[in-house]
Design a protein around this motif. Structure first.
Motif, PDB file in Angstrom:
ATOM      1  N   ASN A  22       0.752  -1.178  -0.094  1.00  0.00           N
ATOM      2  CA  ASN A  22       0.051   0.029   0.041  1.00  0.00           C
ATOM      3  C   ASN A  22       0.962   1.349  -0.068  1.00  0.00           C
ATOM      4  O   ASN A  22       0.287   2.411  -0.150  1.00  0.00           O
ATOM      5  N   GLY A  23       2.138   1.250   0.491  1.00  0.00           N
ATOM      6  CA  GLY A  23       2.955   2.108   0.173  1.00  0.00           C
ATOM      7  C   GLY A  23       3.660   2.842  -0.711  1.00  0.00           C
ATOM      8  O   GLY A  23       3.402   2.107  -1.988  1.00  0.00           O
ATOM      9  N   LYS A  24       4.780   3.465  -0.816  1.00  0.00           N
ATOM     10  CA  LYS A  24       5.328   3.921  -1.828  1.00  0.00           C
ATOM     11  C   LYS A  24       6.868   3.495  -1.733  1.00  0.00           C
ATOM     12  O   LYS A  24       7.613   3.908  -2.621  1.00  0.00           O
ATOM     13  N   HIS A  25       7.208   3.031  -0.695  1.00  0.00           N
ATOM     14  CA  HIS A  25       8.858   2.824  -0.396  1.00  0.00           C
ATOM     15  C   HIS A  25       9.148   1.701  -1.234  1.00  0.00           C
ATOM     16  O   HIS A  25       8.597   0.582  -0.948  1.00  0.00           O
ATOM     17  N   ALA A  26      10.139   1.779  -1.843  1.00  0.00           N
ATOM     18  CA  ALA A  26      10.683   0.324  -2.784  1.00  0.00           C
ATOM     19  C   ALA A  26      11.805  -0.242  -1.976  1.00  0.00           C
ATOM     20  O   ALA A  26      13.058   0.270  -1.458  1.00  0.00           O
ATOM     21  N   PHE A  27      11.695  -1.329  -1.443  1.00  0.00           N
ATOM     22  CA  PHE A  27      12.852  -2.060  -0.566  1.00  0.00           C
ATOM     23  C   PHE A  27      13.753  -2.522  -1.732  1.00  0.00           C
ATOM     24  O   PHE A  27      13.310  -3.727  -2.285  1.00  0.00           O
ATOM     25  N   LYS A  28      14.955  -1.986  -1.757  1.00  0.00           N
ATOM     26  CA  LYS A  28      16.152  -2.761  -2.629  1.00  0.00           C
ATOM     27  C   LYS A  28      16.819  -3.885  -1.993  1.00  0.00           C
ATOM     28  O   LYS A  28      17.188  -3.951  -0.867  1.00  0.00           O
ATOM     29  N   THR A  29      17.154  -4.662  -2.844  1.00  0.00           N
ATOM     30  CA  THR A  29      18.094  -5.897  -2.479  1.00  0.00           C
ATOM     31  C   THR A  29      19.614  -5.344  -2.563  1.00  0.00           C
ATOM     32  O   THR A  29      20.438  -5.890  -2.027  1.00  0.00           O
ATOM     33  N   VAL A  30      19.878  -4.283  -3.195  1.00  0.00           N
ATOM     34  CA  VAL A  30      21.119  -3.707  -3.135  1.00  0.00           C
ATOM     35  C   VAL A  30      21.230  -2.138  -2.988  1.00  0.00           C
ATOM     36  O   VAL A  30      20.390  -1.613  -3.066  1.00  0.00           O
ATOM     37  N   ASP A  31      22.269  -1.590  -2.340  1.00  0.00           N
ATOM     38  CA  ASP A  31      22.503  -0.419  -2.077  1.00  0.00           C
ATOM     39  C   ASP A  31      21.259   0.152  -1.189  1.00  0.00           C
ATOM     40  O   ASP A  31      20.615   1.176  -1.677  1.00  0.00           O
ATOM     41  N   ASN A  32      20.868  -0.593  -0.309  1.00  0.00           N
ATOM     42  CA  ASN A  32      19.554  -0.372   0.297  1.00  0.00           C
ATOM     43  C   ASN A  32      19.557   0.874   1.575  1.00  0.00           C
ATOM     44  O   ASN A  32      18.635   1.019   2.044  1.00  0.00           O
TER      45      ASN A  32
END
Length: 249
Positions: A22-32
């Protein structure tokens, strides 16, 4: 102990899934960056099939969505069924929510419930019904937006012990069923269920009055909602969704 390692991971995972769905935050697998403190949990969630990678981001799987949907059903019931017990005058046997529709503003309602005569019976009711009290407090924190993912450093707050320690303290110090008494608990839960049904009916009437010309489909949904909660007239009734495990750690 009310906050265990497993339910701490469960609650944290629900916050992350809500942000991914529901949010806008993208959780990255690198450079997080700030999300790096969450990486061990993401690795475990991925190993259990609740999240997967999509490019350089994590995303919720179908299995994870099922877990989140189950939690949201519980959360909806919390708001309808259990939040009613948050402000109860035990001496007079009165519920603050009996006057909920008497107030036109949130501020007026807040002033009314800010009274020492009201006690919080949510934990007592949860324990009486064999529901995890920590989950009830967690839901109250969500309702109060205590897990604000828009502020800097929220990730560290999520993995630190401060917020979870507060939930533990609330559970420990809350009024327990044995302090109220068996007969009084049955009576108060019965009164709360009766009040809940009256509030649902009032809400339905207001929605129908606000719909110019009426909305047949919405009326059917509201009637089904009222019928869904009728078993709660039995003080001992608990919906099966509360006993469905969320995550299998």
């Amino acid at each position: 102990m009310y906050i265990t390692t497993d339910n701490k991971k469960t609650f944290t995972s629900i916050i992350l899934m809500d942000e991914m769905i529901n949010g806008k935050h993208a959780f990255k697998t690198v450079d997080n960056g700030d999300d790096s403190v969450l990486e061990p949990l993401f690795v475990e969630l991925m190993s259990k099939g609740y999240v997967q990678t999509a490019g350089i981001n994590y995303q919720v799987t179908a299995k994870g969505n099922e877990v989140f949907d189950t939690f949201m059903k519980r959360y909806t019931e919390y708001l309808k069924v259990y939040d009613i017990y948050s402000y109860v005058d035990l001496e007079k046997g009165e519920f603050a929510f009996a006057r909920y529709f008497d107030f036109d503003t949130d501020e007026a309602w807040a002033d009314f419930i800010d009274d020492e005569r009201f006690d919080d019976l949510r934990i007592a009711v949860a324990l009486f019904k064999k529901i995890d009290p920590a989950e009830i407090v967690f839901m109250s924190f969500i309702n109060e937006n205590r897990f604000d993912t828009s502020v800097n450093g929220w990730q560290m707050d999520l993995v630190s012990d401060n917020g979870w320690g507060e939930i533990e303290d609330i559970c420990k110090t809350a009024i327990k069923p044995e302090e109220v008494g068996q007969d009084a608990m049955v009576d108060m839960i019965g009164q709360g269920a009766d009040l809940m049904m009256k509030l649902l009916e009032q809400e339905k009437e207001q929605n129908q009055n606000n719909n110019t010309g009426g909305d047949y489909e919405e009326t059917i949904v509201e009637e089904e909602t009222v019928e869904y909660y009728e078993p709660y007239y039995d003080p001992y009734y608990v919906s099966p969704i509360w006993f469905t495990p969320l995550f299998l750690w």
